[in-house]
Design a protein around this motif. Structure first.
Motif, PDB file in Angstrom:
ATOM      1  N   GLY A   1      13.492  48.794  25.589  1.00  0.00           N
ATOM      2  CA  GLY A   1      13.666  48.191  24.179  1.00  0.00           C
ATOM      3  C   GLY A   1      14.353  46.647  24.417  1.00  0.00           C
ATOM      4  O   GLY A   1      13.559  46.090  23.484  1.00  0.00           O
ATOM      5  N   HIS A   2      15.890  46.350  24.844  1.00  0.00           N
ATOM      6  CA  HIS A   2      16.070  45.361  25.264  1.00  0.00           C
ATOM      7  C   HIS A   2      14.741  44.521  25.975  1.00  0.00           C
ATOM      8  O   HIS A   2      14.305  42.987  25.344  1.00  0.00           O
ATOM      9  CB  HIS A   2      16.917  45.569  25.454  1.00  0.00           C
ATOM     10  CG  HIS A   2      18.429  45.909  24.517  1.00  0.00           C
ATOM     11  ND1 HIS A   2      17.883  46.006  22.769  1.00  0.00           N
ATOM     12  CD2 HIS A   2      18.854  46.496  24.510  1.00  0.00           C
ATOM     13  CE1 HIS A   2      19.144  45.822  22.591  1.00  0.00           C
ATOM     14  NE2 HIS A   2      19.670  46.753  23.900  1.00  0.00           N
ATOM     15  N   ALA A   3      14.787  45.045  26.880  1.00  0.00           N
ATOM     16  CA  ALA A   3      13.428  44.653  27.895  1.00  0.00           C
ATOM     17  C   ALA A   3      12.103  44.426  27.021  1.00  0.00           C
ATOM     18  O   ALA A   3      11.699  42.783  27.055  1.00  0.00           O
ATOM     19  CB  ALA A   3      12.948  45.946  28.631  1.00  0.00           C
ATOM     20  N   ASP A   4      12.143  44.738  26.369  1.00  0.00           N
ATOM     21  CA  ASP A   4      10.424  44.925  25.093  1.00  0.00           C
ATOM     22  C   ASP A   4      10.787  43.668  23.946  1.00  0.00           C
ATOM     23  O   ASP A   4       9.214  42.531  24.478  1.00  0.00           O
ATOM     24  CB  ASP A   4       9.888  45.866  24.388  1.00  0.00           C
ATOM     25  CG  ASP A   4       9.106  46.626  25.334  1.00  0.00           C
ATOM     26  OD1 ASP A   4       8.746  46.661  26.258  1.00  0.00           O
ATOM     27  OD2 ASP A   4       9.103  47.909  24.880  1.00  0.00           O
ATOM     28  N   ASP A   5      12.224  43.439  23.727  1.00  0.00           N
ATOM     29  CA  ASP A   5      12.161  42.064  23.037  1.00  0.00           C
ATOM     30  C   ASP A   5      12.391  40.624  24.100  1.00  0.00           C
ATOM     31  O   ASP A   5      11.409  40.218  23.217  1.00  0.00           O
ATOM     32  CB  ASP A   5      13.201  42.340  22.970  1.00  0.00           C
ATOM     33  CG  ASP A   5      13.478  43.473  21.710  1.00  0.00           C
ATOM     34  OD1 ASP A   5      12.456  43.790  20.436  1.00  0.00           O
ATOM     35  OD2 ASP A   5      15.009  44.119  21.123  1.00  0.00           O
ATOM     36  N   ALA A   6      12.425  40.833  25.250  1.00  0.00           N
ATOM     37  CA  ALA A   6      12.247  39.938  25.979  1.00  0.00           C
ATOM     38  C   ALA A   6      11.303  39.442  26.528  1.00  0.00           C
ATOM     39  O   ALA A   6      10.948  38.700  26.191  1.00  0.00           O
ATOM     40  CB  ALA A   6      13.581  40.285  27.060  1.00  0.00           C
ATOM     41  N   ARG A   7      10.554  40.678  26.819  1.00  0.00           N
ATOM     42  CA  ARG A   7       9.130  40.087  26.983  1.00  0.00           C
ATOM     43  C   ARG A   7       8.304  39.249  25.699  1.00  0.00           C
ATOM     44  O   ARG A   7       7.755  39.083  26.057  1.00  0.00           O
ATOM     45  CB  ARG A   7       8.658  41.775  27.427  1.00  0.00           C
ATOM     46  CG  ARG A   7       6.768  41.747  27.393  1.00  0.00           C
ATOM     47  CD  ARG A   7       6.277  43.290  27.409  1.00  0.00           C
ATOM     48  NE  ARG A   7       6.407  43.799  26.495  1.00  0.00           N
ATOM     49  CZ  ARG A   7       6.206  43.672  25.188  1.00  0.00           C
ATOM     50  NH1 ARG A   7       4.947  42.507  25.419  1.00  0.00           N
ATOM     51  NH2 ARG A   7       6.049  44.333  24.209  1.00  0.00           N
ATOM     52  N   ARG A   8       8.437  40.023  25.042  1.00  0.00           N
ATOM     53  CA  ARG A   8       7.907  39.369  24.104  1.00  0.00           C
ATOM     54  C   ARG A   8       8.465  38.252  23.276  1.00  0.00           C
ATOM     55  O   ARG A   8       6.938  37.281  22.818  1.00  0.00           O
ATOM     56  CB  ARG A   8       7.859  40.239  22.913  1.00  0.00           C
ATOM     57  CG  ARG A   8       7.302  41.544  21.843  1.00  0.00           C
ATOM     58  CD  ARG A   8       7.287  41.985  20.665  1.00  0.00           C
ATOM     59  NE  ARG A   8       8.395  42.571  20.637  1.00  0.00           N
ATOM     60  CZ  ARG A   8       9.137  44.415  20.277  1.00  0.00           C
ATOM     61  NH1 ARG A   8       7.866  44.800  21.674  1.00  0.00           N
ATOM     62  NH2 ARG A   8       9.774  44.491  20.728  1.00  0.00           N
ATOM     63  N   VAL A   9       9.207  37.419  23.933  1.00  0.00           N
ATOM     64  CA  VAL A   9      10.019  36.020  23.773  1.00  0.00           C
ATOM     65  C   VAL A   9       9.557  35.014  24.555  1.00  0.00           C
ATOM     66  O   VAL A   9       9.036  34.463  24.194  1.00  0.00           O
ATOM     67  CB  VAL A   9      11.573  36.444  23.671  1.00  0.00           C
ATOM     68  CG1 VAL A   9      12.083  34.989  23.872  1.00  0.00           C
ATOM     69  CG2 VAL A   9      12.080  36.879  22.331  1.00  0.00           C
ATOM     70  N   ALA A  10       9.050  35.899  26.277  1.00  0.00           N
ATOM     71  CA  ALA A  10       8.876  35.048  26.742  1.00  0.00           C
ATOM     72  C   ALA A  10       7.283  34.866  26.836  1.00  0.00           C
ATOM     73  O   ALA A  10       6.948  34.123  27.054  1.00  0.00           O
ATOM     74  CB  ALA A  10       9.028  35.939  28.613  1.00  0.00           C
ATOM     75  N   TRP A  11       6.754  35.850  26.165  1.00  0.00           N
ATOM     76  CA  TRP A  11       5.274  35.656  25.788  1.00  0.00           C
ATOM     77  C   TRP A  11       4.869  34.694  24.752  1.00  0.00           C
ATOM     78  O   TRP A  11       3.946  33.903  25.109  1.00  0.00           O
ATOM     79  CB  TRP A  11       4.872  36.940  25.024  1.00  0.00           C
ATOM     80  CG  TRP A  11       3.291  37.038  25.616  1.00  0.00           C
ATOM     81  CD1 TRP A  11       2.136  36.952  23.747  1.00  0.00           C
ATOM     82  CD2 TRP A  11       2.498  36.863  26.793  1.00  0.00           C
ATOM     83  NE1 TRP A  11       1.326  36.363  24.119  1.00  0.00           N
ATOM     84  CE2 TRP A  11       0.865  36.361  25.697  1.00  0.00           C
ATOM     85  CE3 TRP A  11       1.920  36.476  27.597  1.00  0.00           C
ATOM     86  CZ2 TRP A  11      -0.299  36.631  25.994  1.00  0.00           C
ATOM     87  CZ3 TRP A  11       0.250  36.190  28.660  1.00  0.00           C
ATOM     88  CH2 TRP A  11      -0.115  35.991  28.031  1.00  0.00           C
ATOM     89  N   ALA A  12       5.745  34.570  23.674  1.00  0.00           N
ATOM     90  CA  ALA A  12       5.655  33.250  22.742  1.00  0.00           C
ATOM     91  C   ALA A  12       5.549  32.065  23.304  1.00  0.00           C
ATOM     92  O   ALA A  12       4.989  31.849  23.305  1.00  0.00           O
ATOM     93  CB  ALA A  12       6.623  33.744  21.650  1.00  0.00           C
ATOM     94  N   SER A  13       7.253  32.058  24.911  1.00  0.00           N
ATOM     95  CA  SER A  13       7.463  30.689  24.564  1.00  0.00           C
ATOM     96  C   SER A  13       6.040  30.332  25.977  1.00  0.00           C
ATOM     97  O   SER A  13       5.504  29.260  26.127  1.00  0.00           O
ATOM     98  CB  SER A  13       8.703  30.893  25.991  1.00  0.00           C
ATOM     99  OG  SER A  13       8.953  30.849  25.301  1.00  0.00           O
ATOM    100  N   TYR A  14       5.726  31.197  27.040  1.00  0.00           N
ATOM    101  CA  TYR A  14       4.054  30.886  28.047  1.00  0.00           C
ATOM    102  C   TYR A  14       2.985  30.070  26.676  1.00  0.00           C
ATOM    103  O   TYR A  14       2.741  29.594  27.085  1.00  0.00           O
ATOM    104  CB  TYR A  14       3.768  31.916  28.579  1.00  0.00           C
ATOM    105  CG  TYR A  14       2.678  32.516  29.816  1.00  0.00           C
ATOM    106  CD1 TYR A  14       3.066  31.625  30.630  1.00  0.00           C
ATOM    107  CD2 TYR A  14       1.825  32.987  28.915  1.00  0.00           C
ATOM    108  CE1 TYR A  14       1.788  31.260  31.349  1.00  0.00           C
ATOM    109  CE2 TYR A  14       0.446  32.809  30.097  1.00  0.00           C
ATOM    110  CZ  TYR A  14       0.113  31.431  31.111  1.00  0.00           C
ATOM    111  OH  TYR A  14      -0.735  31.702  31.964  1.00  0.00           O
ATOM    112  N   ARG A  15       3.262  31.228  26.025  1.00  0.00           N
ATOM    113  CA  ARG A  15       2.067  30.713  25.068  1.00  0.00           C
ATOM    114  C   ARG A  15       1.465  29.033  24.455  1.00  0.00           C
ATOM    115  O   ARG A  15       0.990  28.593  24.121  1.00  0.00           O
ATOM    116  CB  ARG A  15       1.702  31.750  23.648  1.00  0.00           C
ATOM    117  CG  ARG A  15       0.599  32.924  24.314  1.00  0.00           C
ATOM    118  CD  ARG A  15       0.732  34.096  23.373  1.00  0.00           C
ATOM    119  NE  ARG A  15      -0.273  33.076  21.971  1.00  0.00           N
ATOM    120  CZ  ARG A  15      -0.975  33.473  21.098  1.00  0.00           C
ATOM    121  NH1 ARG A  15      -1.715  34.794  21.405  1.00  0.00           N
ATOM    122  NH2 ARG A  15      -2.019  32.592  20.695  1.00  0.00           N
TER     123      ARG A  15
END
Length: 107
Positions: free
Chosen positions: A65-79
């Protein structure tokens, strides 16, 4: 075409391109790492559950779950970084070669 755009860009614009491109690469790397971490944690949670170790399974599920949260943050940063790169390309193309839409489309 992008190289033609960079040829006409000033030193500050070139630095900006390189910085934003680096941000895109780092955000993409962070996103992929978070995806891998979430996948690993989910797999380990499932394996622990299959072995009857519920406490460990819950711990790995939380990690996923924590890694999924980090994934969402990283995706937003990438976009965001990609959008900034496109804006920089469009702005530079308009200045360097007004009326040449193919330069802006090269991004």
């Amino acid at each position: 075409m992008l190289s033609r755009l960079l040829d006409g860009a000033g030193h500050a614009e070139t630095d900006a391109f390189e910085t934003v491109d680096r941000c895109c690469s780092e955000a993409r790397r962070d996103y992929l790492a978070a995806c891998d971490a979430a996948d690993r944690s989910r797999s380990l949670a499932l394996e622990a559950f299959r072995l009857g170790d519920v406490e460990t399974a819950v711990s790995f599920a939380r990690s996923a779950g924590h890694a999924d949260d980090a994934r969402r943050v990283a995706w937003a940063s990438y976009r965001e970084a990609c959008a900034l790169l496109m804006a920089l390309v469009e702005k530079t193309a308009a200045r360097v070669a007004p009326g040449h839409d193919d330069l802006a489309a090269a991004g």
